[in-house]
Write a protein that holds these residues in place. Sequence first.
Motif, mmCIF file in Angstrom:
data_model
loop_
_atom_site.group_PDB
_atom_site.id
_atom_site.type_symbol
_atom_site.label_atom_id
_atom_site.label_comp_id
_atom_site.label_asym_id
_atom_site.label_seq_id
_atom_site.Cartn_x
_atom_site.Cartn_y
_atom_site.Cartn_z
ATOM 1 N N CYS A 138 1.055 16.968 14.821
ATOM 2 C CA CYS A 138 1.883 16.141 14.000
ATOM 3 C C CYS A 138 2.255 17.201 12.619
ATOM 4 O O CYS A 138 3.030 16.439 11.739
ATOM 5 N N ASP A 139 1.579 18.149 12.298
ATOM 6 C CA ASP A 139 1.715 18.841 11.333
ATOM 7 C C ASP A 139 2.905 19.886 11.539
ATOM 8 O O ASP A 139 2.610 21.023 12.121
ATOM 9 N N VAL A 140 4.190 19.532 11.210
ATOM 10 C CA VAL A 140 5.240 20.529 11.491
ATOM 11 C C VAL A 140 5.507 21.102 10.245
ATOM 12 O O VAL A 140 6.871 21.936 10.581
ATOM 13 N N TYR A 141 5.035 21.144 9.314
ATOM 14 C CA TYR A 141 5.258 21.960 8.038
ATOM 15 C C TYR A 141 4.528 23.489 7.841
ATOM 16 O O TYR A 141 4.934 24.306 7.452
ATOM 17 N N ILE A 146 0.267 24.390 14.099
ATOM 18 C CA ILE A 146 0.139 23.660 15.788
ATOM 19 C C ILE A 146 -0.586 24.917 16.658
ATOM 20 O O ILE A 146 -1.452 24.540 17.376
ATOM 21 N N SER A 162 2.159 18.980 21.840
ATOM 22 C CA SER A 162 2.932 19.390 20.850
ATOM 23 C C SER A 162 4.600 19.128 21.289
ATOM 24 O O SER A 162 4.718 19.419 22.282
ATOM 25 N N GLU A 165 8.094 22.434 16.018
ATOM 26 C CA GLU A 165 8.626 22.056 14.566
ATOM 27 C C GLU A 165 9.687 21.341 14.036
ATOM 28 O O GLU A 165 9.963 20.868 12.899
ATOM 29 N N LYS A 166 10.328 20.961 15.073
ATOM 30 C CA LYS A 166 11.733 20.332 14.944
ATOM 31 C C LYS A 166 11.675 18.905 14.974
ATOM 32 O O LYS A 166 12.891 18.236 14.531
ATOM 33 N N ASN A 167 10.825 18.264 15.260
ATOM 34 C CA ASN A 167 10.777 16.818 15.422
ATOM 35 C C ASN A 167 10.204 16.004 14.227
ATOM 36 O O ASN A 167 9.138 16.698 13.812
ATOM 37 N N PRO A 169 7.246 13.588 12.887
ATOM 38 C CA PRO A 169 5.935 13.221 13.267
ATOM 39 C C PRO A 169 6.054 12.112 13.859
ATOM 40 O O PRO A 169 5.050 11.993 14.816
ATOM 41 N N ILE A 172 6.978 12.304 17.521
ATOM 42 C CA ILE A 172 5.813 13.069 18.135
ATOM 43 C C ILE A 172 4.706 12.097 18.497
ATOM 44 O O ILE A 172 4.159 12.183 19.801
#
Length: 455
Positions: A138-141, A146, A162, A165-167, A169, A172
């Motif tokens: 859930c860390d998309v930054y 990931i 996973s 990175e576009k969704n 958290p 997800i």
Amino acid sequence: MAFDSLTEKLQNVFKSLRSKGRLTEEDVKAALKEVRMALLEADVNFKVVKNFVKEVQERAVGQDVMNGLNPGQMVIKIVNEELVKLMGSETTEIRLQPGSAITVLMMAGLQGAGKTTTTAKLAGKYKLKGKNPLLVACDVYRPAAIKQLQINGEKQGVEVFSMGEKNRPADIAKAALEHAKKNHNNLVILDTAGRLHIDEEMMSELQEIKEAVEVHQTILVVDAMTGQDAVNVAGSFNEKIGIDGVIVTKLDGDTRGGAALSIKAVTGCPILYVGMGEKLSDLEQFYPDRMASRILGMGDVLTLIEKAGAELDEDKARQMAEKMKKAQFDFEDYLESMNQMKKMGGLSSILGMMPGLGGLGGLGKGKLPELDTQENEKKMARMEAIIYSMTVEERRNPDILNPSRKHRIAKGAGVDIAEVNRMVKQFNETRKMMKKLPGMMGGRGGKKGRFKLPF
């Protein structure tokens, strides 16, 4: 090693208490003043120290203690009991849903605390306990967050969910829960994004996740090396999103350990686990009574036994014991014994858990010989390099090591020939001693009690 500095200072205070036959109220107050200073220097929260010393003093100046046969020991016992109480008295487990129902854990924390690695460590722990965990990215930054989770998940043999990175958290987490239901995962662990410091955006994101899926336990990961900041972070997270427990990382690298002593008292949240190394297996359940024993230099034999049971190969250990009895061990056995020690956290970790040797994590003092464990571990690394520079034949048959072979080995290991000679000489002396050991210990033809330790 965690608490080394505090352990040494407390042992000095207790040594002076033990040396007195009778204790006056002034003696107790003077000793507790030293305890207070030691705790503050260990970066324990000021209010926590104040309350701790007050509680100990009220109990220690009672008639039963002052007029007892061994008042010094009684004061130490009180300090031990109050330390246990300070850290939570009882071991707290992560509460899982009954039967095959899915438990959702949300991991939170600041950047750099070791949250992603700890998340994978936790998944590995529960896989060994028979659970079927799913790690969720859930860390998309953070760049490579990931990928880091996927690598660690693979090492632990745990699936990682996973969506890139576009969704969001929260989305997800929702999708991961559906995936878990279809694939019979009964433990979902969400690795959320950290920040360099606490901000409203991060807190809102964690709240959104909690609204999207039912989170059964929110676990905060804090870095022991940040001392009081770790306690403040725990307080802020608890106030804003509510936390159920804390995992303290890097406790092996913090000689002060103030965070571990303050968190429960300041936040009311229990410490669940402590990170004691970088390996994915280096996550220990937190036992307040065992930690108090370590802090007071009384060792932690139960954890040592558990580590040995989990890390050591029983068959190899038995074979090694047989070889040593017959003095048939070789340099390959030497290597194996060093590997087994590394699995248990190395020399300083083992010494820290041995009763009476807690203060030897740095330099031992008193009747025992001085042991600089860092220097000894460097020597062990050089010994390893020397053995790896030997051929398999030389390792298995040390008697063939002639001067020309030793010169080649020294060159390969990057050490002086004298160091190779010294190690081979020590090895041969150990083998000779092993041959004599049954007789020295009172075996056939030997007189009992002849064998004495060199200190």
